[in-house]
Design a protein around this motif. Structure first.
Motif, mmCIF file in Angstrom:
data_model
loop_
_atom_site.group_PDB
_atom_site.id
_atom_site.type_symbol
_atom_site.label_atom_id
_atom_site.label_comp_id
_atom_site.label_asym_id
_atom_site.label_seq_id
_atom_site.Cartn_x
_atom_site.Cartn_y
_atom_site.Cartn_z
ATOM 1 N N LEU C 133 -0.470 -2.725 -9.185
ATOM 2 C CA LEU C 133 -1.787 -2.528 -8.595
ATOM 3 C C LEU C 133 -2.885 -2.379 -9.639
ATOM 4 C CD1 LEU C 133 -0.940 -0.178 -5.626
ATOM 5 C CD2 LEU C 133 -1.182 -2.656 -5.657
ATOM 6 N N LEU C 134 -2.536 -1.866 -10.823
ATOM 7 C CA LEU C 134 -3.577 -1.650 -11.832
ATOM 8 C C LEU C 134 -3.524 -2.722 -12.923
ATOM 9 C CD1 LEU C 134 -3.404 2.235 -12.260
ATOM 10 C CD2 LEU C 134 -4.980 0.901 -10.860
ATOM 11 N N LEU C 137 -2.955 -6.620 -11.087
ATOM 12 C CA LEU C 137 -4.138 -6.957 -10.297
ATOM 13 C C LEU C 137 -5.380 -6.905 -11.185
ATOM 14 C CD1 LEU C 137 -4.978 -7.711 -7.458
ATOM 15 C CD2 LEU C 137 -5.309 -5.302 -6.944
ATOM 16 N N MET C 304 -3.468 -11.259 -5.240
ATOM 17 C CA MET C 304 -3.421 -10.011 -4.479
ATOM 18 C C MET C 304 -2.149 -9.949 -3.645
ATOM 19 S SD MET C 304 -7.380 -9.606 -3.330
ATOM 20 C CE MET C 304 -7.255 -7.845 -3.114
ATOM 21 N N SER C 352 -6.976 0.097 -5.354
ATOM 22 C CA SER C 352 -6.748 -1.299 -5.013
ATOM 23 C C SER C 352 -7.139 -1.557 -3.561
ATOM 24 C CB SER C 352 -5.301 -1.688 -5.284
ATOM 25 O OG SER C 352 -4.431 -0.821 -4.616
ATOM 26 N N SER C 361 -14.297 -9.740 -5.722
ATOM 27 C CA SER C 361 -13.873 -9.117 -6.971
ATOM 28 C C SER C 361 -14.674 -9.715 -8.117
ATOM 29 C CB SER C 361 -12.379 -9.335 -7.198
ATOM 30 O OG SER C 361 -12.118 -10.700 -7.381
ATOM 31 N N LEU C 369 -9.819 -1.488 -13.640
ATOM 32 C CA LEU C 369 -8.437 -1.264 -13.211
ATOM 33 C C LEU C 369 -7.513 -1.157 -14.424
ATOM 34 C CD1 LEU C 369 -8.125 -3.720 -10.152
ATOM 35 C CD2 LEU C 369 -7.986 -1.240 -10.070
#
Lengths: 388, 388, 388
Positions: C133-134, C137, C304, C352, C361, C369
């Motif tokens: 997620l960090l 992404l 994603m 997220s 984005s 992130l």
């Protein structure tokens, strides 16, 4: 155009109907209200200095007088920054605003740090974020909603700003969560906090770069609120005013900080209450009034820009700078905030993000934001915790 | 129109095909199902009273019988409130619904408070919010999704309601966070909780004002779900039914509460499990079935309005009222909830806000909401904590 | 069509310009890069086996060599799964991807579990979610944003996926919150964790059913990213490659796990740092590079989908499977994660979700992130906690 006007800044003529001036060019171009406010600020500043250095008064009186002077000085710093921004164009103006926007707060926090009031410093960072997101945004949404009914704004832009704010808040508070689990010494905590402060400042730099290259994606970036050009000073005058106001701000902040402890004892307040509620209000009130005024004029996006932007700046710039300054002045400060401050900021960030994400605001949301602030203030007041 | 109909409420004729009535005007206008349900409720209530006062039975049997009677009585209170709302028009009807919507729960909690079961009372507040947001909303979304496929709704309105809900939840739980850090005595905690209860009730009042002045911004406010007019009673009959059902509810709640402790001992349950899972289900089941039914009829907005509205009411009205009543009856209750209850409510509020924010729902979201409820129920069941 | 092609899978002809092959049909259809990578992986695997079984080398060297081999093997598993998916059609392909997507991670975690390194196993679950997620992404959004400017995607679909992810994360972490409050024995915790693992797997099953029946509502489900067909192997070859790569993966995972403890001692790292940061990177790097590549090709929805889908799988499939396997191999693992891991995952999921909800984005979001990931990595590194 903008570089030309930067070289030959022609001061706008004083509006018709205003007297031609009091002989002092700094004041001559101002509205009567601004002139009185500036003169009043100077008077109150002189009084505070006299009370402290001349009469050696201590406690509440000095606290109140110096706080009043700082309110005015922060406003004057804002005026001159706005003017310089209008002269130099939006790019440089943005940097100026970003740098001087929380200057009063930074100066007060610096002296408090030097005086070893680390609990107050941390609490003032927390309080600044909470105040911006709950009290200021709440008051702006309430005033705007009562005056203009339902106010709508770009869900995407507000949502994107909210995401950045959440990122900033999480970055700031991760060390505290880790401190709970770890068995680190104070030295290790400070070491880790310095590293993280550097990362946060990188984030701040990137955010500035992004805002300059994408002005239209910034809240309120696609338009200019009225009256944001500042008074019709020349560039030289504006710089002079800025420097003098900042210098006076430093003197008065030192006086204010010295009076915090006697003030606390006199009224039986906690350091946390003073740090979370009073200090941020003193440093930010002028900015807050502008945000409310903008919402009242149905420019809610600008109000959100002020509240979100100022909070992000505290998390990504003011806090890291104080960590580094702390090491320099020998008062090392880590970023380990107490749980209740984290909870308060977490709540404030979550709520304001939600309010932003639905793309519209109404007076009820504003009123509830302010009630949450009130509940938090009551809680900090009732705490009367000993200094940590 | 609406004021005229309020003065001369003409009962709608009984639908053709239904027998003209059993001689009792209260029952005559009802469908056969409703008639049987009301008579059954009266019978079960009488049985519960006989068991308790006459036969002095204790424990599980009394708990189950009185719980069943309360289920029915809460449904009858709902019927008469709906009817009064239909007669008096949406404005007054809204106040009635808001006031009597959680009346069964409030009455049970009041008697539990009086009996000193403070852990159960707090847990029932928590459980009511969780039940509304996970179990009821989950079941509604699952049923609606399986029947109607993807269901969409206004993202803005749902988001705005979610924001209000988050505000309410945060207001309710701030004292608990502060209690963790503070060294406050129980007296100070109650004092703070009373102050905060008053602030929460101000918030509730503001929310009611806002809903009345902005009905079109409320979830499901722009339209009327079928069958929300209640039975074709006259105003006088409806008031009479409401008062009698409420009185009976009070008697049975007292019986139920008295049987909680023997019931817990008999089955080795924890006070938390009974408070979080059983009590709210007993108080709210009728309302829950309506929410699921509405989603099944593809009126998902009304289901969300029920789940969100009921949760908000618990946080902003039921909980503060109980804090104040606690002081009155000499069983002071603070708002300091245990961490796991806060976590459960926080999770429930966050998820339901997210589900609302994307503007659409599908059966998977509903199923996962219910699974989360199941996981929380398992956790509370496994805990078997001693009374706090 | 798709069932026909499943029965007679005609390998696509090797692209013109590529040499007809090295005599081995497995490699013949590949691009030169892929051929070298596969041969290299086999070589490194052989080296790792030789170092461990033949030369009895210990520590860092074995760790690094076996980690490198696993990187390659995970990529080969991905290749063959993609090919099988292309042959069997999207429905079966989806199941294959879902099952084998985290297979490397699952195998490593299994051997670590068997070796009693429960802290490392739990940390690797946490680290996998955070990394997806960090880091992944973030890198995808950064690369995509720098290359393509502002990237937009369906707010509803992304929001719906985010809601599912939050549901999964909450389900996974509820036991930990309850463990804080409860006085449960380790046996009770495992018992509860097994129950909850079963509920989570039901949720996973439902999510798979939903994705198969609603492909157009899945992120990136309405279109096919280029190059997702895998190499032009026959079904039999693909199955063979898959089985051999998985077998080799198992051998090397056992070698890797055995070298963790000497590696930790040699470098003074903490089990948490290795578990949260290193292990997930080794298991997922190939997948991560694909996600970044897709964003760079302006297919941010697919990135994603990879990040969210992989995280959900860890929470709803990998973690529960490990709980059940733990009971089988006599190393019972509960789902009680330490607070800082919960905080890190909570932060990652919240951010997220927010990034997804605003429907667009930009590179700043991606950079922030990644900075958050860096801050978390610094924190885990500085911790140097003893094994819990």
């Amino acid at each position: 155009m903008s570089s030309a006007s930067a070289q030959v800044p022609a001061p706008a003529p004083a509006p018709a109907g205003h007297p031609a001036g009091s002989g002092i060019p700094v004041l001559g171009v101002l509205s009567p209200f601004a002139r009185i406010a500036i003169l009043g600020t100077i008077g109150v500043s002189a009084l505070a200095i006299a009370l402290d250095f001349g009469l050696h008064v201590e406690g509440a009186a000095v606290f109140v007088v110096s706080a009043t002077a700082i309110l005015g000085l922060a406003w004057i710093v804002g005026l001159s920054t706005e003017r310089l921004g209008a002269i130099t164009g939006p790019q440089v103006g943005g940097v100026l605003n970003a740098t001087f926007g929380n200057i009063a707060e930074l100066i007060i926090a610096f002296f408090a740090l030097q005086a070893g009031l680390i609990t107050v410093v941390k609490a003032s960072l927390t309080g600044s974020i909470i105040g911006n997101l709950l009290l200021v945004l709440g008051a702006a949404i309430l005033a705007g909603g009562l005056k203009n009914g339902l106010q709508t704004f770009s869900q995407r832009i507000a949502g994107s700003n909210a995401a950045l704010l959440v990122l900033a808040a999480i970055g700031l508070f991760i060390p505290a969560v880790f401190a709970v689990s770890g068995e680190a010494t104070q030295g290790q905590r400070v070491e880790e906090s310095v590293l993280i402060a550097l990362v946060l400042m990188v984030g701040y730099g990137l955010a500035l770069v992004w805002q300059f290259t994408n002005p239209e994606r910034t809240l309120g970036g696609h338009g200019d609120p009225e009256g944001h050009a500042g008074p019709a000073w020349t560039g030289r005058t504006a710089v002079g005013v800025l420097l003098m106001a900042a210098a006076l701000l430093a003197v008065l902040s030192e006086i204010l900080v010295a009076s915090i402890e006697p003030f606390i004892e006199q009224f039986g307040l906690s350091q946390l209450f003073v740090g979370v509620i009073l200090i941020p209000t003193i440093g930010n009130l002028a900015e807050h009034l502008v945000a409310v005024q903008l919402a009242y004029k149905n420019k809610i996006e600008f109000s959100m820009a002020v509240a979100f932007g100022s909070s992000m700046q505290v998390a990504l710039f003011v806090a890291p700078v104080l960590v580094l300054l702390g090491v320099v002045v020998g008062q090392p400060m880590d970023l380990v905030f107490p749980p209740l401050e984290i909870a308060a900021v977490g709540a404030a960030v979550a709520i304001s993000a939600l309010v932003a994400l639905d793309g519209e605001s109404n007076w009820l949301e504003g009123a509830l934001l302010m009630l949450i602030y009130l509940i938090i203030a009551i809680s900090f007041f009732e705490l009367r915790l000993p200094a940590l």
